[in-house]
Design a protein around this motif. Structure first.
Motif, PDB file in Angstrom:
ATOM      1  N   ASP A 170      48.069  38.478  31.731  1.00 45.67           N
ATOM      2  CA  ASP A 170      49.445  38.154  32.115  1.00 45.67           C
ATOM      3  C   ASP A 170      49.505  37.421  33.450  1.00 45.67           C
ATOM      4  O   ASP A 170      50.597  37.165  33.971  1.00 45.67           O
ATOM      5  N   GLY A 171      48.329  37.134  34.016  1.00 42.31           N
ATOM      6  CA  GLY A 171      48.308  36.361  35.263  1.00 42.31           C
ATOM      7  C   GLY A 171      48.414  37.225  36.514  1.00 42.31           C
ATOM      8  O   GLY A 171      48.608  36.713  37.614  1.00 42.31           O
ATOM      9  N   ARG A 172      48.264  38.564  36.334  1.00 43.23           N
ATOM     10  CA  ARG A 172      48.358  39.457  37.503  1.00 43.23           C
ATOM     11  C   ARG A 172      46.962  39.840  37.967  1.00 43.23           C
ATOM     12  O   ARG A 172      46.060  40.025  37.150  1.00 43.23           O
ATOM     13  N   MET A 173      46.848  40.037  39.273  1.00 40.65           N
ATOM     14  CA  MET A 173      45.582  40.428  39.888  1.00 40.65           C
ATOM     15  C   MET A 173      44.931  41.573  39.113  1.00 40.65           C
ATOM     16  O   MET A 173      45.567  42.599  38.861  1.00 40.65           O
ATOM     17  N   VAL A 191      45.788  39.907  49.745  1.00 40.28           N
ATOM     18  CA  VAL A 191      47.043  39.178  49.579  1.00 40.28           C
ATOM     19  C   VAL A 191      47.587  39.513  48.193  1.00 40.28           C
ATOM     20  O   VAL A 191      46.917  39.287  47.183  1.00 40.28           O
ATOM     21  N   VAL A 192      48.769  40.079  48.154  1.00 35.42           N
ATOM     22  CA  VAL A 192      49.410  40.440  46.898  1.00 35.42           C
ATOM     23  C   VAL A 192      50.539  39.432  46.674  1.00 35.42           C
ATOM     24  O   VAL A 192      51.395  39.260  47.541  1.00 35.42           O
ATOM     25  N   THR A 193      50.521  38.743  45.533  1.00 30.86           N
ATOM     26  CA  THR A 193      51.552  37.733  45.293  1.00 30.86           C
ATOM     27  C   THR A 193      52.694  38.334  44.477  1.00 30.86           C
ATOM     28  O   THR A 193      52.484  38.851  43.376  1.00 30.86           O
ATOM     29  N   ALA A 201      54.084  35.586  37.731  1.00 26.92           N
ATOM     30  CA  ALA A 201      53.592  36.958  37.530  1.00 26.92           C
ATOM     31  C   ALA A 201      53.525  37.703  38.863  1.00 26.92           C
ATOM     32  O   ALA A 201      53.165  37.117  39.890  1.00 26.92           O
ATOM     33  N   VAL A 202      53.869  38.982  38.811  1.00 29.15           N
ATOM     34  CA  VAL A 202      53.922  39.813  40.019  1.00 29.15           C
ATOM     35  C   VAL A 202      52.690  40.726  40.030  1.00 29.15           C
ATOM     36  O   VAL A 202      52.448  41.459  39.072  1.00 29.15           O
ATOM     37  N   ASP A 203      51.911  40.678  41.111  1.00 29.53           N
ATOM     38  CA  ASP A 203      50.699  41.501  41.202  1.00 29.53           C
ATOM     39  C   ASP A 203      51.060  42.997  41.245  1.00 29.53           C
ATOM     40  O   ASP A 203      52.150  43.364  41.695  1.00 29.53           O
ATOM     41  N   PRO A 204      50.112  43.852  40.794  1.00 28.40           N
ATOM     42  CA  PRO A 204      50.389  45.304  40.680  1.00 28.40           C
ATOM     43  C   PRO A 204      50.341  46.010  42.028  1.00 28.40           C
ATOM     44  O   PRO A 204      49.385  46.727  42.335  1.00 28.40           O
TER      45      PRO A 204
END
Ligand SMILES: *Cc1c(COP(=O)(O)O)cnc(C)c1O
Length: 445
Positions: A170-173, A191-193, A201-204
């Motif tokens: 899904d494009g998340r870290m 770095v959390v995007t 996409a929002v990182d977890p």
């Protein structure tokens, strides 16, 4: 395109501003109307050579028109042209900037952040990583492979080692990749995007906050594009939890010139712990004499900065406070719904294969053909054809290893696939979705 009432409002506000300086001996700068008019006519002609960014038919890159209040307040302040470096150069606009910062911080549950406006997200991230590097000298910075490319380049500028970690489908870290790096013991900053630029996409963040307890590192949240979505009340639960985690990170970058309705030249960096301000200390021999109060240049790497940006942002936040349930939050909600609607419509259109459901307001979709090579060619041709039909899109090149699971019956015969990408940043996109889909279908090769 232009609502000329804006000029009436600007004129009235200028009269009020002018009245404040009426005590001075008469001095009105003069200019040659005709000469200016001739050049301006040429400027206006040249500026016609642009995509219509303000119009709902522009559904490509992250471009959102400034709110009229921002445009008018910005223009108004240019007759003063304040400089927010030192109070000598811009008392009122510096005070306005200082009022904007806690209002932005409050969106993330921060009570008294240290922060300031910057020229944009790049400068804001540079400052945050500069602080991170000072606090964790010699340690690495890690970010996801879908994080903004600026992090790698900024790390290079700052002399910090940088590594990109994998993302999930899904494009998340990817958490396992993050943990693998952390276990090496030399990571100073993650770095959390909060909404990456390509996919939204929002990182977890909640899981990364847990890892922080175990491994100890600094968390910098790059919310340049996505930060304001924390005000929306209908985020998916996991996205909501990620935004709720922002209260516990160390620094945040948000771009008022992305989703905050501001003209370009307005980024913002915030620090949870105001004591990092000491890292900025310098002894300018000629700047800060007018008062002992904080001059923003004492906590910013950039020196001269446009007071106009602060004036425009202050006016916008005054008109539309950054609160849940307010008009500003509602306009972001419309963008979210527009993205969901477009994704749903494309899933039911034989010509397209939408990829991951949009987490924020970016929709990425492939053209439905036999294989990824022909799909990429079809995407490029659709991009051009759509523009001829008056619909303006963007493209994104994605590794098939990452998005293969979303490609349905499109056979994978290439390393990457070209997809179309629409950032639906204008609330009006909600009402224009059907027209956008019609034009997309009409533009299929
Ligand atoms: C746009 C963006 C940046 C860069 O910001 P600029 O304002 O273009 O300098 C950094 N990170 C993310 C996630 C972005 O979307």
């Amino acid at each position: 395109m232009i609502n000329y009432n804006e000029l009436k409002l600007l004129r009235a506000a200028l009269k009020k501003l002018d009245a404040g300086f009426a005590g001075l001996p008469e001095f009105t700068p003069e200019f040659d109307d005709a000469a200016l008019a001739a050049v301006l006519d040429e400027v206006a002609t040249r500026m016609q050579d642009n995509y219509p960014y303000y119009h709902p038919h522009y559904a490509g890159q992250m471009l959102k028109p400034p709110h009229p209040i921002a445009r008018i307040a910005y223009a108004l302040s240019l007759w003063i042209n304040p400089n927010n470096h030192a109070l000598d150069g811009g008392r009122a606009s510096s005070a306005m900037e200082k009022e904007c910062i806690p209002q932005i911080g409050a969106m993330f549950g921060w009570e008294a952040p240290l922060g300031h406006l910057t020229g944009g997200g790049t400068m804001a991230n540079l400052e945050a990583l500069w602080v991170a590097g000072k606090l964790h000298p010699g340690k690495r910075v890690i970010a996801s492979s879908q994080a903004h490319y600026t992090h790698q380049r900024i790390s290079d500028v700052l002399g910090l080692a940088f590594s990109a970690v994998d993302v999930d489908s899904d494009g998340r870290m990817s958490l396992s990749s993050v943990e693998e790096e952390l276990s090496k013991g030399d990571v100073g900053t993650v770095v959390v995007t909060m909404g990456n630029t390509g996919l939204g996409a929002v990182d977890p963040l909640p899981a990364i906050l847990q890892l922080k307890e175990r491994y100890g590192f600094r968390i910098h949240a790059d919310a340049a594009y996505g930060g304001y979505f924390g005000l929306c009340e209908d985020l998916e639960p996991r996205t909501r939890q990620a935004f709720d985690g922002l209260v516990n990170v160390d620094s945040i970058v948000i771009d008022p010139h992305k989703h905050g309705l501001q003209p370009y030249g307005c980024g913002c960096v915030l620090y949870k712990d105001p004591s990092v301000g000491a890292l900025y200390r310098h002894d300018s021999p000629y700047t800060y004499f007018s008062s002992a109060e904080l001059h923003l240049g004492e906590i910013s790497l950039e020196c001269s900065r446009p007071g106009a940006s602060a004036v425009a942002l202050w006016a916008t936040q005054k008109l539309m406070p950054l609160v849940k349930g307010g008009d500003f939050a509602a306009s972001l909600g419309a963008s979210l719904r527009a993205a969901r609607q477009l994704h749903h419509r494309l899933a039911n259109s034989p010509g397209f294969v939408p990829l991951m459901p949009p987490e924020l307001d970016i929709v990425v979709y492939a053209v439905n053909t036999d294989d990824t090579t022909s799909s990429s060619a079809a995407a490029r041709s659709l991009f051009t054809k759509a523009a001829e039909n008056g619909l303006h899109l963007a493209m994104i090149e994605l590794p098939t290893a990452l998005v293969g699971g979303y490609l349905g019956n499109i056979e994978i015969n290439s390393k990457s696939v070209t997809c179309l990408r629409s950032a639906l940043m204008k609330p009006e996109h909600e009402d224009w979705c059907e027209r956008v889909v019609d034009l997309l279908e009409k533009s299929l090769p």
